[in-house]
Design an enzyme around this catalytic site. Structure first.
Site, PDB file in Angstrom:
ATOM      1  CG  HIS A 122      -1.953   1.021   1.247  1.00 33.57           C
ATOM      2  ND1 HIS A 122      -1.712   2.353   1.485  1.00 33.57           N
ATOM      3  CD2 HIS A 122      -3.285   0.928   1.004  1.00 33.57           C
ATOM      4  CE1 HIS A 122      -2.854   3.031   1.404  1.00 33.57           C
ATOM      5  NE2 HIS A 122      -3.826   2.187   1.104  1.00 33.57           N
ATOM      6  CB  CYS A 164      -4.408   3.480  -2.392  1.00 29.04           C
ATOM      7  SG  CYS A 164      -5.528   4.440  -1.351  1.00 29.04           S
ATOM      8  CG  HIS A 220      -7.263   0.553  -1.354  1.00 30.16           C
ATOM      9  ND1 HIS A 220      -6.587   0.844  -0.190  1.00 30.16           N
ATOM     10  CD2 HIS A 220      -7.499  -0.767  -1.335  1.00 30.16           C
ATOM     11  CE1 HIS A 220      -6.405  -0.274   0.501  1.00 30.16           C
ATOM     12  NE2 HIS A 220      -6.945  -1.268  -0.187  1.00 30.16           N
ATOM     13  CG  ASP A 253      -9.590   3.782   0.494  1.00 30.30           C
ATOM     14  OD1 ASP A 253      -9.191   2.654   0.758  1.00 30.30           O
ATOM     15  OD2 ASP A 253      -9.102   4.802   0.996  1.00 30.30           O
ATOM     16  CG  HIS A 254     -10.846   5.938   4.015  1.00 29.26           C
ATOM     17  ND1 HIS A 254      -9.788   6.786   4.151  1.00 29.26           N
ATOM     18  CD2 HIS A 254     -10.380   4.708   4.351  1.00 29.26           C
ATOM     19  CE1 HIS A 254      -8.728   6.122   4.562  1.00 29.26           C
ATOM     20  NE2 HIS A 254      -9.053   4.843   4.675  1.00 29.26           N
ATOM     21  CE1 TYR A 308     -11.852   0.846   5.368  1.00 25.12           C
ATOM     22  CE2 TYR A 308     -10.881   2.331   6.967  1.00 25.12           C
ATOM     23  CZ  TYR A 308     -10.786   1.595   5.811  1.00 25.12           C
ATOM     24  OH  TYR A 308      -9.630   1.604   5.076  1.00 25.12           O
TER      25      TYR A 308
HETATM   26  C1  DNO Z   1      -6.510   2.998   5.482  1.00 32.47           C
HETATM   27  C2  DNO Z   1      -5.925   1.844   4.789  1.00 32.47           C
HETATM   28  C3  DNO Z   1      -4.536   1.537   5.288  1.00 32.47           C
HETATM   29  C4  DNO Z   1      -4.055   0.210   4.727  1.00 32.47           C
HETATM   30  C5  DNO Z   1      -2.670  -0.161   5.181  1.00 32.47           C
HETATM   31  C6  DNO Z   1      -2.204  -1.367   4.433  1.00 32.47           C
HETATM   32  O1  DNO Z   1      -7.666   3.088   5.609  1.00 32.47           O
HETATM   33  O2  DNO Z   1      -5.961   1.995   3.435  1.00 32.47           O
HETATM   34  O3  DNO Z   1      -4.563   1.466   6.679  1.00 32.47           O
HETATM   35  O4  DNO Z   1      -4.927  -0.780   5.147  1.00 32.47           O
HETATM   36  O5  DNO Z   1      -1.781   0.858   5.005  1.00 32.47           O
HETATM   37  O6  DNO Z   1      -1.216  -2.029   5.147  1.00 32.47           O
END
Ligand code: DNO
Length: 356
Positions: free
Chosen positions: A208, A246, A275, A320-321, A334
């Site tokens: 990531h 991401c 992501h 993602d978020h 989340y």
């Molecule tokens: C945040 C996520 C990160 C991700 C880590 C992967 O919401 O995208 O915390 O899970 O960096 O190791």
């Protein structure tokens, strides 16, 4: 591609597998064993139980986010070899239960960092927010500020858990002589050690990017831009050595042309996990995690999806978020509702691009 949702596990997530199962087009979850600490070997029985629980809900255990890397591996401390052996054993155990993609990161001390988890966006919803001026040098001031959130909302801010904050000075001391080059060397050492196992077990490692993609509090961050991702990929020549691309991390820096990165690494077959989220970059470099639609932020989500489709992307995707909308409470970023809207929107973009 397979559309998934991140799920923290029973007891750790306000969203249930039953709810996830009802989002059209979402067929799998990306999850973790939340109670295991970085460096521990994941027990086969625990993985088996997790998989059984997910499958009983009619979903697939699509991938793991994350198997966290112990700080000793990142700092290159003498005990790293044992933690690397443990990591390899965890990968072997996961492979036994059909896991094919593992997301991880190599960010020192903190994972993703934001300055406000409940930023009001003006329509009654709240979003995660990064105020550039706040996250500069003084990590203790930041820790105090975050503790205020922890107390007010009775929740810990990921990466800023009270136990971690209690050890911040110690952690910073361990990184005192770890500059960017040392961190690169430690990453290379880790990859050279684990990659033969990944190859053998057919597990694709998907790093990531650093979030945000620049150094914070004077500690180095290296997975930040195209030049560094090129360097990262050149560290080991194997398809199992790849990326979680991401948009919400790389895309919050105006120095990154995110769509161009998708095209480049997609064509190389190195994007194993995507992501997908929009981001609204403000003039001073601060950013807000806007709704997923192109219109809501600074990224063109259609162009990003088109680049994934045209380069034959066949990995996992997750929205993602999300913002907190409709009065939902839960882990910031989340919740269910806005991420479900995101999944539906992204699925729509994929369908349109695939049929074009
Ligand atoms: C945040 C996520 C990160 C991700 C880590 C992967 O919401 O995208 O915390 O899970 O960096 O190791």
């Amino acid at each position: 591609m397979e559309m998934t949702l991140r799920w923290y596990g029973t007891g750790h997530d306000t969203v249930t597998l039953k709810q996830i199962r009802q989002i059209p087009g979402v067929t799998g979850v990306i999850t973790t064993l939340y109670d295991t600490k970085p460096g521990e070997v994941w027990k086969p029985e625990a993985i088996r139980a997790l998989k059984a629980e997910v499958e009983a809900a009619g979903l697939r255990l699509s991938g793991i986010e994350s198997v966290n890397v112990h700080e000793a591996i990142k700092t290159g401390a003498p005990e790293r070899d044992q933690y690397i052996e443990n990591y390899k054993q965890t990968l072997r155990n996961l492979a036994k239960y059909g896991v094919k993609v593992v997301c991880y990161n190599f960010m020192p001390i903190f994972d993703w960092t934001r300055s406000n988890l409940f930023h009001e966006v003006g329509d009654g919803s709240t979003a995660l927010f990064y105020e550039k001026g706040m996250i500069q040098d003084d990590y203790n001031a930041m820790a105090e500020y975050i503790l205020g959130f922890t107390e007010k909302y009775n929740m810990s801010f990921p990466g800023w858990e009270p136990e971690r904050m209690a050890k911040l000075d110690e952690l910073f001391k361990a990184y005192a002589d770890v500059d960017k080059e040392k961190l690169w060397a430690n990453l290379k050492y880790f990859l050279e050690a684990i990659m033969p196992t990944c190859h053998e077990c057919d597990i694709k490692m998907a790093i990531h990017p650093d979030d945000p993609p620049w150094s914070i509090f004077g500690i180095p961050r290296i997975i930040t831009n195209e030049e560094n991702i090129d360097r990262f990929l050149s560290l080991y020549d194997d398809v199992h050595h790849g990326l979680t691309l991401c948009s919400g991390s790389l895309g919050c820096a105006t120095f990154n042309d995110y769509t161009a990165m998708v095209r480049k690494y997609g064509a190389m077959g190195r994007i194993h996990f995507a992501h997908v989220r929009n981001i609204k970059i403000l003039e001073d470099g601060s950013f807000e995690e806007s709704g997923h639609l192109s219109d809501c932020g600074s990224l063109d989500m259609y162009d990003i999806t088109k680049a994934l489709v045209e380069t034959g992307f066949d990995g996992y995707v997750r929205p993602d978020h999300g913002r907190m909308i409709w009065g939902e409470t839960g882990n910031p970023g989340y919740g269910l509702y806005d991420r479900a809207l995101g999944a539906a929107y992204i699925n729509g973009l994929f369908e349109a691009c695939e049929k074009a």
